[in-house]
Design a protein around this motif. Structure first.
Motif, short mmCIF file in Angstrom:
data_model
loop_
_atom_site.label_atom_id
_atom_site.label_comp_id
_atom_site.label_asym_id
_atom_site.label_seq_id
_atom_site.Cartn_x
_atom_site.Cartn_y
_atom_site.Cartn_z
N VAL A 105 0.82 -1.21 0.00
CA VAL A 105 0.00 0.00 0.00
C VAL A 105 0.86 1.27 0.00
CG1 VAL A 105 -1.96 -1.14 1.10
CG2 VAL A 105 -0.21 -0.05 2.53
N SER A 106 2.18 1.11 0.12
CA SER A 106 3.09 2.25 0.00
C SER A 106 4.49 1.70 -0.23
CB SER A 106 3.07 3.11 1.27
OG SER A 106 3.80 2.51 2.31
N ASN A 107 5.45 2.58 -0.43
CA ASN A 107 6.82 2.14 -0.66
C ASN A 107 7.44 1.49 0.57
OD1 ASN A 107 6.93 2.97 -3.35
ND2 ASN A 107 7.51 5.06 -2.78
N THR A 108 6.83 1.71 1.72
CA THR A 108 7.38 1.17 2.97
C THR A 108 6.43 0.25 3.72
OG1 THR A 108 6.63 3.14 4.19
CG2 THR A 108 8.87 3.18 3.30
N THR A 109 5.22 0.05 3.21
CA THR A 109 4.22 -0.71 3.97
C THR A 109 3.55 -1.78 3.12
OG1 THR A 109 3.74 1.28 5.26
CG2 THR A 109 2.16 -0.52 5.41
N ARG A 110 3.54 -3.00 3.68
CA ARG A 110 2.76 -4.10 3.11
C ARG A 110 1.84 -4.64 4.19
NH1 ARG A 110 5.82 -8.53 -0.19
NH2 ARG A 110 7.03 -8.80 1.72
N LEU A 111 0.57 -4.79 3.87
CA LEU A 111 -0.41 -5.23 4.85
C LEU A 111 -0.73 -6.71 4.66
CD1 LEU A 111 -2.94 -2.24 4.61
CD2 LEU A 111 -1.07 -2.54 6.26
N LYS A 112 -0.81 -7.44 5.76
CA LYS A 112 -1.20 -8.83 5.71
C LYS A 112 -2.71 -8.90 5.48
CE LYS A 112 -0.91 -13.20 8.24
NZ LYS A 112 -0.45 -13.86 9.50
N VAL A 113 -3.15 -9.69 4.51
CA VAL A 113 -4.57 -9.79 4.20
C VAL A 113 -5.07 -11.22 4.37
CG1 VAL A 113 -4.59 -7.81 2.65
CG2 VAL A 113 -4.08 -10.06 1.73
N ASP A 114 -6.34 -11.35 4.75
CA ASP A 114 -6.99 -12.64 4.89
C ASP A 114 -7.68 -12.96 3.58
OD1 ASP A 114 -8.56 -14.83 5.46
OD2 ASP A 114 -9.43 -14.02 7.30
N CYS A 115 -7.16 -13.94 2.86
CA CYS A 115 -7.65 -14.23 1.51
C CYS A 115 -8.92 -15.08 1.50
CB CYS A 115 -6.55 -14.92 0.70
SG CYS A 115 -5.10 -13.87 0.48
N THR A 116 -9.48 -15.35 2.67
CA THR A 116 -10.78 -16.02 2.75
C THR A 116 -11.91 -15.00 2.83
OG1 THR A 116 -10.80 -16.19 5.18
CG2 THR A 116 -9.73 -17.96 3.94
N LYS A 117 -11.54 -13.71 2.92
CA LYS A 117 -12.52 -12.64 3.05
C LYS A 117 -12.19 -11.52 2.05
CE LYS A 117 -12.95 -13.35 8.05
NZ LYS A 117 -12.82 -12.70 9.38
N VAL A 127 -10.99 -7.95 1.05
CA VAL A 127 -10.09 -6.98 1.65
C VAL A 127 -10.88 -5.69 1.89
CG1 VAL A 127 -7.99 -5.62 1.30
CG2 VAL A 127 -8.09 -8.00 0.50
N PRO A 128 -10.78 -5.09 3.08
CA PRO A 128 -11.55 -3.87 3.35
C PRO A 128 -11.32 -2.79 2.29
CG PRO A 128 -10.57 -4.70 5.38
CD PRO A 128 -10.02 -5.54 4.25
N LYS A 129 -12.37 -2.08 1.97
CA LYS A 129 -12.32 -1.06 0.93
C LYS A 129 -11.20 -0.04 1.19
CE LYS A 129 -14.95 2.75 -1.16
NZ LYS A 129 -16.22 3.52 -1.16
N CYS A 130 -11.02 0.35 2.46
CA CYS A 130 -10.00 1.35 2.78
C CYS A 130 -8.61 0.87 2.36
CB CYS A 130 -10.03 1.67 4.27
SG CYS A 130 -9.12 3.16 4.73
N PHE A 131 -8.30 -0.41 2.63
CA PHE A 131 -7.01 -0.97 2.23
C PHE A 131 -6.89 -1.06 0.71
CE2 PHE A 131 -6.62 -3.57 6.43
CZ PHE A 131 -6.26 -2.42 7.11
N VAL A 132 -7.99 -1.43 0.04
CA VAL A 132 -7.97 -1.54 -1.42
C VAL A 132 -7.68 -0.17 -2.03
CG1 VAL A 132 -9.31 -2.07 -3.49
CG2 VAL A 132 -9.56 -3.50 -1.46
N MET A 133 -8.31 0.88 -1.51
CA MET A 133 -8.06 2.22 -2.03
C MET A 133 -6.61 2.64 -1.82
SD MET A 133 -11.57 4.37 -1.16
CE MET A 133 -10.75 5.93 -1.49
N MET A 134 -6.03 2.27 -0.67
CA MET A 134 -4.62 2.58 -0.44
C MET A 134 -3.75 1.92 -1.52
SD MET A 134 -4.32 2.08 3.71
CE MET A 134 -2.57 2.50 3.80
N ALA A 135 -4.04 0.64 -1.80
CA ALA A 135 -3.26 -0.09 -2.80
C ALA A 135 -3.46 0.52 -4.19
CB ALA A 135 -3.67 -1.55 -2.81
N GLU A 136 -4.69 0.90 -4.52
CA GLU A 136 -4.97 1.49 -5.83
C GLU A 136 -4.22 2.81 -6.01
OE1 GLU A 136 -9.41 0.23 -7.20
OE2 GLU A 136 -9.29 1.47 -5.41
N MET A 137 -4.27 3.65 -5.00
CA MET A 137 -3.59 4.95 -5.11
C MET A 137 -2.08 4.76 -5.19
SD MET A 137 -5.83 7.30 -5.38
CE MET A 137 -4.80 8.74 -5.12
N HIS A 138 -1.54 3.82 -4.42
CA HIS A 138 -0.10 3.56 -4.48
C HIS A 138 0.31 3.06 -5.86
CE1 HIS A 138 3.90 2.10 -3.61
NE2 HIS A 138 3.55 0.88 -3.99
N ARG A 139 -0.46 2.13 -6.41
CA ARG A 139 -0.14 1.59 -7.72
C ARG A 139 -0.22 2.69 -8.79
NH1 ARG A 139 -0.14 -3.93 -8.28
NH2 ARG A 139 -0.82 -3.78 -10.44
#
Length: 258
Positions: free
Chosen positions: A42-54, A56-68
């Protein structure tokens, strides 16, 4: 000997990575390690652990989208209107923080879906609580061969949401409105005690319908079976009805021609 050790270490890394299945609910997550874990950058210094059975919260997805987007990596347009596109500040569980500033001196308050609901101010702006919102969906499906039997519409839509997105029951939404001439389905979903899950479900569904799925497998997307007929949803509009009225009003004005 040193070269052999280096190659062997690399081989073990590849094997370890190969044992980790891809993250079903987030195509941008990288999964490796022993035991396997999936991390979303989600940033150049941060990677978030995600539960792939659920989802991903929208807030985290938006962070990843903006970073990308900032890094010039392939991404899709963030769903929503222009004022909804920002790098969000999230709680540890993926809930939006009530006050957002987008790494600037300008701040505003948002609802539980991360949608701005106040005018912008400085960092002294107070956002006392995260306002809950009801989510309204307006779906249009492609033509079907025979008239649609909508007797079990509410149950059918709930089952489709439950199967693809989250643990969902009929009491979480009002009875859908179906208009045959428009081929439209309108439904309202209450967030209640599952606000984060419902908000994420709405975001994932919107992405699915727009051909921008966040799932790893590019399957058939959201295609509910209603009255025995599988529907292909061709368009979606998502709106939010806050528990307390927003103080922010958009002006859709046509500029006067000189």
């Amino acid at each position: 000997m040193k070269i052999w050790i280096t190659l062997t270490s690399a081989a073990f890394a590849v094997l370890a990575s190969a044992k980790c299945p891809p993250c079903k609910t987030m195509k941008w997550a990288n999964c490796d390690g022993t035991p396997c874990q999936c991390l979303l950058t989600v940033s150049n210094t941060t990677r978030l652990k995600v539960d792939c059975t659920k989802l991903v919260p929208k807030c985290f997805v938006m962070m990843a989208e903006m970073h990308r987007a900032r890094e010039g990596q392939r991404t899709h347009t963030i769903s929503g209107k222009p004022h909804e596109k920002y790098y969000p500040d999230c709680e540890s569980d993926g809930t939006f923080k009530a006050k957002q500033c987008n790494n600037s001196e300008e701040c505003w308050c948002v609802n539980s879906a991360g949608i701005r609901r106040t005018e912008k101010g400085d960092k002294n702006l107070k956002c006392d609580e995260l306002v809950e919102t009801t989510i309204s969906f307006y779906l249009i499906h492609k033509p079907v061969s025979t008239a649609l039997d909508t007797t079990t519409l509410k149950t059918d839509i709930a089952d489709a949401i439950n199967e693809r997105y989250m643990n969902f029951s009929t009491d979480m939404m009002e009875h859908p409105l179906y208009i045959d001439e428009e081929r439209s389905i309108t439904l309202k979903v209450m967030t209640r005690n599952q606000s984060n899950d419902v908000v994420s479900m709405a975001y994932y569904m919107e992405k699915d319908v727009k051909g921008q799925t966040l799932f790893t497998n590019k399957d058939e997307g959201f295609k509910p079976t209603v009255g025995g007929q599988k529907l292909e949803i061709e368009s979606i509009e998502v709106n939010y009805i806050d528990e307390t009225p927003p103080t922010y009003r958009e002006c859709y004005c046509r500029k006067r021609q000189e």
